[in-house]
Design an enzyme around this catalytic site. Structure first.
Site, short mmCIF file in Angstrom:
data_model
loop_
_atom_site.label_atom_id
_atom_site.label_comp_id
_atom_site.label_asym_id
_atom_site.label_seq_id
_atom_site.Cartn_x
_atom_site.Cartn_y
_atom_site.Cartn_z
N GLY A 28 1.05 -1.31 -0.10
CA GLY A 28 -0.04 0.14 0.00
C GLY A 28 0.93 1.20 -0.04
CG ASP A 29 -0.49 5.16 -1.31
OD1 ASP A 29 -1.25 4.44 -0.66
OD2 ASP A 29 -0.66 5.99 -1.51
CG LEU A 31 2.89 -0.77 4.61
CD1 LEU A 31 2.87 -0.51 6.08
CD2 LEU A 31 2.35 -2.10 4.11
CG ASN A 165 0.29 7.95 -4.99
OD1 ASN A 165 0.82 7.93 -6.37
ND2 ASN A 165 0.65 7.19 -4.27
N GLY A 254 8.22 6.69 -5.70
CA GLY A 254 7.76 8.00 -4.90
C GLY A 254 7.40 8.06 -3.63
CG ASP A 255 4.70 4.98 -2.44
OD1 ASP A 255 4.04 5.94 -2.86
OD2 ASP A 255 4.37 3.75 -2.82
P1 ADP Z 1 6.36 8.18 -8.58
O1 ADP Z 1 7.02 7.04 -8.32
O2 ADP Z 1 5.42 8.88 -7.59
O3 ADP Z 1 5.75 8.03 -10.09
P2 ADP Z 1 8.63 9.52 -9.67
O4 ADP Z 1 8.81 8.37 -10.70
O5 ADP Z 1 8.66 10.86 -9.94
O6 ADP Z 1 7.84 9.09 -8.58
O7 ADP Z 1 10.10 9.00 -8.86
C1 ADP Z 1 10.41 9.31 -7.23
C2 ADP Z 1 11.80 9.47 -7.15
O8 ADP Z 1 12.39 8.24 -7.34
C3 ADP Z 1 12.40 10.40 -8.01
O9 ADP Z 1 12.62 11.65 -7.44
C4 ADP Z 1 14.08 9.77 -8.22
O10 ADP Z 1 14.88 10.27 -6.66
C5 ADP Z 1 13.67 8.45 -7.91
N1 ADP Z 1 13.77 7.79 -9.42
C6 ADP Z 1 12.58 7.50 -10.12
N2 ADP Z 1 13.02 7.12 -11.50
C7 ADP Z 1 14.21 7.13 -11.45
C8 ADP Z 1 15.25 7.05 -12.48
N3 ADP Z 1 14.96 6.46 -13.96
N4 ADP Z 1 16.60 7.14 -12.06
C9 ADP Z 1 16.93 7.43 -10.97
N5 ADP Z 1 16.00 7.80 -10.00
C10 ADP Z 1 14.60 7.41 -10.32
#
Ligand code: ADP
Length: 304
Positions: A28-29, A31, A165, A254-255
């Site tokens: 869960g996000d 969690l 989210n 992101g979590d």
């Molecule tokens: P979500 O999971 O909410 O979609 P993001 O994809 O924006 O969030 O990613 C959250 C964080 O995870 C980013 O700020 C970064 O620190 C890391 N991250 C995500 N994708 C990458 C990637 N391709 N390379 C390096 N870090 C990443």
């Protein structure tokens, strides 16, 4: 002693499925976020609480055991007779993953049914975190109840932190979704959105537009995640994201950023320092399979 509370839904996750044999876990996000916040906080001084509703069934018992083993306090969790935890299955389909959900009647939908127990569970919180998924699963009257209790908690000194989210499939319609997300973000001090969701839902042209929109809604601090691109902060800072050799599993990226960021903010670090901790945590998470991993290195400020 600092107290961080997350509000949301823990589901039973089924994965595998080769020869019809499935492996169960919990996910869960909110969690996931609490898992990484716990890793960043001091177990001697800080407490993390999960607020949700579970059933009285054996799977709900196992979820409570899982949380307790992870160092997460469960005294704010209500047990509801006749309800079960939500369930989802991850199927491998031609190299891609497909998700099937059974969560329409999950116990967590009742988490804000009782205003008094909700208020009790949030009493004394220094920081309260929830996501747009927490709000999406609630019936409309429960959403409003939760918002009211959160605003009271803020008036009593809690910092409210929110990740929109955005999951359109969980909401009854797009207009309600945008309205509730904007009101919750406006009621929060800290907002931690992901740019691709925000662009799709609100038409933001760049992360600066996301920041401007949430500041004008009433938020005080915004950190916009954008995959491998820099994290943009509302104080004007832009924090580079180091490249990862191979993104193995982006689940909970992101979590995990949110959990580490909030733990660092709670410990008194600046938004820029906290974003660096969030990025280094997310970097480890995307390079390994699974949502809740054991971090190789804890936040640098914990090691001092
Ligand atoms: P979500 O999971 O909410 O979609 P993001 O994809 O924006 O969030 O990613 C959250 C964080 O995870 C980013 O700020 C970064 O620190 C890391 N991250 C995500 N994708 C990458 C990637 N391709 N390379 C390096 N870090 C990443």
């Amino acid at each position: 002693m600092r107290r961080l509370v997350a509000i949301g839904e823990v589901m039973v996750e089924l994965c595998g499925g080769q020869e019809n044999v499935w492996r169960s876990g919990f996910a869960g996000d909110t969690l996931n976020t609490l898992w990484y916040a716990r890793a960043g906080l001091d177990p001697e001084r800080d407490t993390v609480f999960y607020v949700t509703a579970l059933g009285t069934d054996s799977m709900s018992d196992r979820i409570l055991e899982f949380l307790a083993t992870a160092g997460i306090e469960t005294s704010g969790i209500r047990r509801i007779e006749g309800r079960n935890p939500g369930l989802y299955m991850i199927e491998q389909k031609a190299g891609d993953r497909a998700f099937l959900y059974w969560r329409g009647q999950s116990a967590a939908r009742c988490l804000a049914d009782d205003e008094h127990s909700l208020r009790d569970a949030l009493r004394g919180a220094d920081m309260i975190y929830l996501s747009g998924i927490t709000l999406a699963i609630l019936p409309p009257a429960a959403r409003e109840r939760l918002l009211t209790v959160l605003q009271e908690a803020r008036a009593n000194g809690a910092t409210l932190a929110f990740d929109p989210n955005i999951r359109p499939a969980l909401w009854e319609d797009a207009e309600t979704m945008r309205d509730v997300l904007s009101r919750m973000a406006g009621a929060s001090q800290i907002v931690l959105p992901s740019f691709d969701d925000e662009a799709r839902t609100f038409g933001d042209v760049d992360p600066a537009a996301t920041i401007a929109r949430y500041l004008s809604a009433g938020a005080q601090e915004v950190a916009v995640k954008d995959g491998g691109r820099p994290v943009k902060l509302s104080d004007g800072a832009s924090i580079e994201v180091a490249a990862v050799a191979e993104v193995v599993d982006a689940t909970a990226a992101g979590d995990s950023f949110n959990g580490a960021y909030l733990a660092a903010r709670l410990a008194g670090h600046t938004p820029s320092e906290s974003a660096r901790v969030g990025i280094s945590t997310a970097q480890q998470v995307v390079a390994a399979p699974g949502a809740c991993i054991n971090l190789k290195s804890l936040a640098a400020w914990r090691q001092r």
